[in-house]
Write an enzyme that holds these catalytic residues in place. Structure first.
Site, PDB file in Angstrom:
ATOM      1  N   SER A 109       0.856  -1.183   0.000  1.00  0.00           N
ATOM      2  CA  SER A 109       0.000   0.000   0.000  1.00  0.00           C
ATOM      3  C   SER A 109       0.893   1.234   0.000  1.00  0.00           C
ATOM      4  O   SER A 109       2.009   1.199   0.540  1.00  0.00           O
ATOM      5  CB  SER A 109      -0.897   0.024   1.241  1.00  0.00           C
ATOM      6  OG  SER A 109      -1.574   1.263   1.350  1.00  0.00           O
ATOM      7  N   TYR A 163      -1.518  -0.183  10.565  1.00  0.00           N
ATOM      8  CA  TYR A 163      -1.648  -0.426   9.134  1.00  0.00           C
ATOM      9  C   TYR A 163      -0.427   0.066   8.361  1.00  0.00           C
ATOM     10  O   TYR A 163       0.125  -0.667   7.529  1.00  0.00           O
ATOM     11  CB  TYR A 163      -2.914   0.242   8.606  1.00  0.00           C
ATOM     12  CG  TYR A 163      -3.184  -0.080   7.151  1.00  0.00           C
ATOM     13  CD1 TYR A 163      -3.528  -1.377   6.766  1.00  0.00           C
ATOM     14  CD2 TYR A 163      -3.098   0.891   6.159  1.00  0.00           C
ATOM     15  CE1 TYR A 163      -3.784  -1.685   5.442  1.00  0.00           C
ATOM     16  CE2 TYR A 163      -3.349   0.595   4.828  1.00  0.00           C
ATOM     17  CZ  TYR A 163      -3.695  -0.696   4.481  1.00  0.00           C
ATOM     18  OH  TYR A 163      -3.936  -1.005   3.156  1.00  0.00           O
TER      19      TYR A 163
END
Length: 260
Positions: free
Chosen positions: A142, A155
Site C-alpha cells: 500500500s 496499518y
C-alpha cells in the site's frame, strides 16, 4: 491434448481488490484458486457471474492462522496444480491509539494477517516454484507503507513491512526464476476504504485497479504503485523533511479504531 489454462491463487478473494483481481484473471482465461474465510460469498459471486465449475476452486482459510493458509496452499497444489501466479492480497486495516491497552492487541491482529499471513501464503509455493524455475509471488502492499500517519500506526507499519519483506524475498529468489512483485495500491473504492473519514485523492474503481495490476504482474517488474499519480505523490512524500511532513499530517483525520 491442449495445456490447461494458467492458474492464479488469490487470498482475500471474497470482496474488494481480491474479488476484482479474480474477475480480471477469469476474463483473461485463467483458472482461479480463491481463498477466504467466507467461502459461501465467493461461491455465490462466482455462480452469479456464470463461472463454470471447472474454472475455479474455493479454499477456506484464515490468513491470520499460518497453518490454515499453508494448508490451503498445499490443497491448491494437490487439486489444481502449481500456480503461475500467487497473489497475497488478504489484509485488514484498523486504526489504533498506542495509549489504549486494547489497541496493542489490534496491532498484533493486523500484523498476523498483513505480514505473517502474507509470508505463510507464499510458503507452500516457494520450493515447488524454484524447482520448476518459474512463478510469480505478488505481495499487495500500500502507499500507506511509504510514510507513517497519525492513528494509522498498525496499518502503515504493516504495509511498510510488506514492502521490505517482498524486497528481502526477491533477493533470496533472484537466481531461481521466481519473481517477487510488490504492488502498492493507492486509494481503491472497496469496503476497506469506504469507511475512511478523510479525502482520498486519485480514487480508483477496483476493476480498474485489477486491470492495471494484472498488466503490471505480467510485465514482471519488481515494484509498482497504482495509480501512477500516487507513485509521484509518494516520491514527493519521501522527500519532505520530517518536520514539514509531521505538520502536514498533524491535522489529518485518523483511521477508525476497532468498534468505532
Amino acid at each position: 491434448m491442449s495445456a490447461a489454462p494458467p492458474l492464479v491463487f488469490i487470498t482475500g478473494a471474497s470482496s474488494g481488490i481480491g474479488q476484482a483481481l479474480a474477475a480480471q484473471y477469469h476474463q483473461a482465461g485463467w483458472r482461479l484458486a480463491l481463498v477466504a474465510r467466507r467461502t459461501d460469498v465467493i461461491k455465490n459471486w462466482a455462480e452469479a457471474r456464470g463461472y463454470s465449475a471447472s474454472s475455479y476452486e474455493i479454499y477456506s482459510a484464515d490468513v491470520s492462522q499460518p497453518d490454515s493458509i499453508m494448508a490451503a496452499g498445499r490443497a491448491c497444489i494437490a487439486r489444481q496444480g502449481l500456480p503461475e501466479v500467487v497473489i497475497a492480497n488478504a489484509g485488514i486495516s484498523i486504526g489504533m491509539d498506542s495509549r489504549e491497552p486494547d489497541d496493542i492487541a489490534v496491532m498484533a491482529q493486523v500484523y498476523a494477517t498483513n505480514n505473517v499471513g502474507l509470508a505463510a501464503s507464499f510458503q507452500p509455493f516457494i520450493a515447488p516454484m524454484v524447482a520448476r524455475g518459474s512463478g510469480r509471488l505478488v505481495g499487495i502492499g500500500s502507499v500507506a507503507g511509504i510514510r507513517g500517519l497519525p492513528g494509522h500506526g498498525a496499518y502503515c507499519s504493516s504495509k511498510a513491512a510488506v514492502i521490505s519483506y517482498c524486497e528481502s524475498l526477491r533477493g533470496e529468489l533472484r537466481a531461481s526464476g521466481v519473481r517477487v512483485i510488490t504492488v502498492n495500491p493507492g486509494y481503491i473504492d472497496t469496503p476497506l476504504t469506504q469507511r475512511n473519514r478523510y479525502r482520498m485523492p486519485f480514487l480508483l474503481a477496483p476493476e480498474e485497479f485489477a486491470r492495471r495490476a494484472q498488466r503490471a504482474i505480467a510485465a514482471g517488474g519488481s515494484y509498482c504503485v497504482i495509480p501512477w499519480q500516487m507513485a509521484i505523490a509518494t516520491r514527493l512524500m519521501r522527500l519532505l523533511p520530517d518536520a514539514l511532513f509531521d505538520r502536514l499530517a498533524a491535522g489529518r483525520p485518523r483511521k477508525r479504531r476497532q468498534g468505532e
